[in-house]
Design a protein around this motif. Structure first.
Motif, PDB file in Angstrom:
ATOM      1  N   SER A  20     -25.617 -19.699  18.311  1.00 36.28           N
ATOM      2  CA  SER A  20     -25.275 -19.113  17.015  1.00 36.28           C
ATOM      3  C   SER A  20     -25.716 -20.057  15.908  1.00 36.28           C
ATOM      4  CB  SER A  20     -23.773 -18.852  16.916  1.00 36.28           C
ATOM      5  OG  SER A  20     -23.064 -20.073  16.915  1.00 36.28           O
ATOM      6  N   SER A  21     -25.799 -19.511  14.709  1.00 38.25           N
ATOM      7  CA  SER A  21     -26.159 -20.304  13.540  1.00 38.25           C
ATOM      8  C   SER A  21     -24.911 -20.646  12.743  1.00 38.25           C
ATOM      9  CB  SER A  21     -27.139 -19.527  12.658  1.00 38.25           C
ATOM     10  OG  SER A  21     -26.529 -18.346  12.163  1.00 38.25           O
ATOM     11  N   GLN A  22     -25.039 -21.628  11.860  1.00 39.77           N
ATOM     12  CA  GLN A  22     -23.905 -22.015  11.026  1.00 39.77           C
ATOM     13  C   GLN A  22     -23.451 -20.889  10.097  1.00 39.77           C
ATOM     14  OE1 GLN A  22     -24.348 -25.712   8.993  1.00 39.77           O
ATOM     15  NE2 GLN A  22     -24.358 -26.923  10.876  1.00 39.77           N
ATOM     16  N   GLN A  25     -21.170 -18.674  12.067  1.00 36.56           N
ATOM     17  CA  GLN A  25     -19.866 -19.272  12.323  1.00 36.56           C
ATOM     18  C   GLN A  25     -19.017 -19.286  11.056  1.00 36.56           C
ATOM     19  OE1 GLN A  25     -19.338 -22.643  14.710  1.00 36.56           O
ATOM     20  NE2 GLN A  25     -21.082 -22.256  16.053  1.00 36.56           N
ATOM     21  N   ARG A  26     -19.642 -19.494   9.916  1.00 35.75           N
ATOM     22  CA  ARG A  26     -18.876 -19.457   8.669  1.00 35.75           C
ATOM     23  C   ARG A  26     -18.303 -18.063   8.425  1.00 35.75           C
ATOM     24  NH1 ARG A  26     -23.382 -22.499   6.446  1.00 35.75           N
ATOM     25  NH2 ARG A  26     -22.839 -24.702   6.292  1.00 35.75           N
ATOM     26  N   GLN A  29     -15.392 -17.602  10.705  1.00 37.87           N
ATOM     27  CA  GLN A  29     -14.237 -18.336  10.203  1.00 37.87           C
ATOM     28  C   GLN A  29     -13.545 -17.573   9.086  1.00 37.87           C
ATOM     29  OE1 GLN A  29     -15.608 -22.214   9.046  1.00 37.87           O
ATOM     30  NE2 GLN A  29     -16.489 -22.639  11.057  1.00 37.87           N
ATOM     31  N   THR A  69     -19.107 -21.411  20.303  1.00 39.55           N
ATOM     32  CA  THR A  69     -18.747 -22.763  19.859  1.00 39.55           C
ATOM     33  C   THR A  69     -18.621 -23.687  21.064  1.00 39.55           C
ATOM     34  OG1 THR A  69     -17.499 -21.817  18.011  1.00 39.55           O
ATOM     35  CG2 THR A  69     -17.105 -24.135  18.532  1.00 39.55           C
ATOM     36  N   GLN A 124     -11.783 -26.441  12.511  1.00 41.84           N
ATOM     37  CA  GLN A 124     -13.005 -26.341  11.729  1.00 41.84           C
ATOM     38  C   GLN A 124     -12.761 -26.466  10.232  1.00 41.84           C
ATOM     39  OE1 GLN A 124     -15.999 -26.171  13.087  1.00 41.84           O
ATOM     40  NE2 GLN A 124     -15.220 -26.083  15.180  1.00 41.84           N
ATOM     41  N   ARG A 125     -11.647 -25.945   9.772  1.00 45.02           N
ATOM     42  CA  ARG A 125     -11.343 -25.937   8.332  1.00 45.02           C
ATOM     43  C   ARG A 125      -9.884 -26.340   8.097  1.00 45.02           C
ATOM     44  NH1 ARG A 125     -16.023 -25.880   7.375  1.00 45.02           N
ATOM     45  NH2 ARG A 125     -17.243 -24.411   6.135  1.00 45.02           N
ATOM     46  N   GLN A 436     -18.894 -32.614  12.207  1.00 44.06           N
ATOM     47  CA  GLN A 436     -19.329 -31.900  11.008  1.00 44.06           C
ATOM     48  C   GLN A 436     -18.819 -30.472  11.101  1.00 44.06           C
ATOM     49  OE1 GLN A 436     -20.841 -33.096   8.375  1.00 44.06           O
ATOM     50  NE2 GLN A 436     -21.069 -35.157   9.204  1.00 44.06           N
ATOM     51  N   CYS A 438     -18.390 -26.583  10.599  1.00 41.48           N
ATOM     52  CA  CYS A 438     -19.430 -25.579  10.333  1.00 41.48           C
ATOM     53  C   CYS A 438     -19.200 -24.917   8.994  1.00 41.48           C
ATOM     54  CB  CYS A 438     -19.411 -24.526  11.438  1.00 41.48           C
ATOM     55  SG  CYS A 438     -19.750 -25.242  13.064  1.00 41.48           S
TER      56      CYS A 438
END
Length: 438
Positions: A20-22, A25-26, A29, A69, A124-125, A436, A438
């Motif tokens: 997957s790309s960032q 994933q954002r 989220q 992930t 993640q956040r 880091q 995502c």
């Protein structure tokens, strides 16, 4: 990614198999945060079909997120939860009512899906903790307003919770949108330390006013619920969070003051409780009912249920009867004393013993110990979620105190808040330099 999956524990090898790309994933989220906020904000008013739909969505979101992930370290809290799930699965297989126990196991698995999604989101956040708490406090504030409004409405329904055979006969108890004063108190108790820490952390005056109103109205509503377990839980939750926040604030003071200030707080707290018990009539009445033993009908009912539940434990001490209220309702009539019907064991530790036996209780004790260690880590350091850990530890302390004589914890309105606190405590104390989000 292949190397990361290969080095992961066997249990987690399936995670991160889909690339997957960032940006993807954002987006995931953001969707997860919105779904969780909706769940937390509507806990006291959502219907059971609606709750089932949202819980299913949480589990599906976590499964999708895990597939894209790479796996992370399981951690002590998650490990104890997985162990309890394994014990509950084994108990279901050996249950005398396996179909009823299987329903309870499915509920347990679905609620753990909420925990997993909360844990992953905060991993993640971590800064989104405030949004989730704001959603929780919104539901608590709404419940408090509805409960306090009941004081000015017709008292016929409120009087239905006043036991004519109790020492506290004639007490009018509010119950808000939850339909039960004890459940209202159990729902509000863990929100109080979260609101207090939010009041300390949030910067804007509007945010602080919102947190302060949630704290004040939640505490008043808990008082007017006249739930004895709720009162004790509120004392435990607020007392623990105030003590922990003070200890964190003075951690750089001279050693003498670090000993005297907490001691002075404890003495002041005991003095205030003593004054309330001896001088405030409603408090004195409820405390008298607590000390009346079998002379109070509510106490007598619980004692009889506890005796029947202990008989169930004696017959099946190692794996219990299986998880869930359906299994309990199927077996309890075989042990109950005449005229003492019950839907639960009216004690969380006893309920765990009944459902999953001694191994299940040991797993829960391990979970409590790991939660305590993770929570106390918030007394030092400046990492993410440090002060929030103290609030969640205090919330769990309040739930444990009330749970000693009631099982409202197993209701989704309360259990989801407990899972949110566990997900917060399960976050790593320090993030690795290469981490880091995502």
């Amino acid at each position: 990614m292949a190397d990361a999956v290969a080095e992961a524990p066997l249990l987690l090898r399936w995670q991160g198999l889909i690339p997957s790309s960032q940006p993807q994933q954002r987006r995931l989220q953001a969707v997860a945060c919105l779904v969780l906020m909706g769940l937390l904000a509507t806990l006291p008013v959502i219907s059971r079909p609606g709750l089932a739909l949202v819980v299913t969505a949480c589990g599906a979101l976590w499964l999708l997120w895990a597939l894209i992930t790479p796996p992370s370290r399981i951690g002590a809290i998650s490990g104890w939860l997985l162990l309890y799930l394994a014990i509950a699965t084994l108990a279901t297989g050996f249950s005398p009512v396996p179909v009823a126990a299987a329903k309870g196991l499915i509920k347990l698995l679905s609620y753990l899906g909420i925990y997993a999604l909360l844990r992953q989101l905060l991993l993640q956040r971590p800064q989104w903790w405030d949004r989730l708490v704001a959603a929780l406090l919104s539901g608590g504030l709404l419940s408090s307003v509805i409960a306090l409004r009941q004081l000015y409405g017709p008292t016929e329904e409120l009087a239905g919770w006043a036991d004519p055979n109790s020492v506290a006969e004639g007490t009018i108890r509010v119950y808000g949108p939850l339909g039960n004063p004890n459940l209202l108190a159990g729902y509000l108790v863990p929100l109080l330390p979260l609101a207090l820490v939010a009041l300390l952390r949030w910067q804007g005056w509007g945010q602080r006013l919102f947190a302060g109103a949630s704290l004040l109205l939640g505490a008043v509503s808990t008082l007017f619920s006249y739930s004895r377990g709720g009162w004790l839980g509120m004392l435990a939750a607020l007392g623990v969070v105030v003590l922990l926040v003070v200890l964190r604030s003075i951690r750089h003071w001279p050693p003498l003051w670090r000993r005297l200030v907490p001691l002075a707080l404890l003495v002041l707290g005991v003095a205030l409780i003593a004054i309330a018990v001896t001088q405030v009539e409603p408090v004195r009445t409820r405390v008298a009912s607590l000390l009346a033993g079998r002379g109070d009908s509510s106490n007598n009912f619980r004692i009889n249920v506890w005796m029947s539940a202990l008989a169930m434990v004696q017959d099946r001490p190692w794996l219990g009867i299986g998880p869930g209220n359906n299994a309990f309702n199927s077996i309890y009539p075989l042990y109950q004393q005449p005229r003492f019907n019950a839907l639960s064991a009216y004690s969380v530790p006893l309920e765990i013993l009944v459902e999953t036996g001694i191994p299940g209780l040991i797993a829960c004790l391990g979970l409590a110990w790991s939660s305590l260690r993770q929570g106390l880590a918030g007394l030092k350091g400046e990492g993410p979620l440090q002060l929030q850990r103290l609030a969640c530890l205090a919330a769990i302390a309040g739930l444990l105190v009330q749970g000693a004589t009631d099982t409202i914890f197993f209701r989704p309105e309360v259990q989801v808040i407990g899972l949110f606190c566990l997900a917060t405590l399960a976050q790593p104390l320090e993030r690795s330099p290469e981490y880091q989000p995502c």
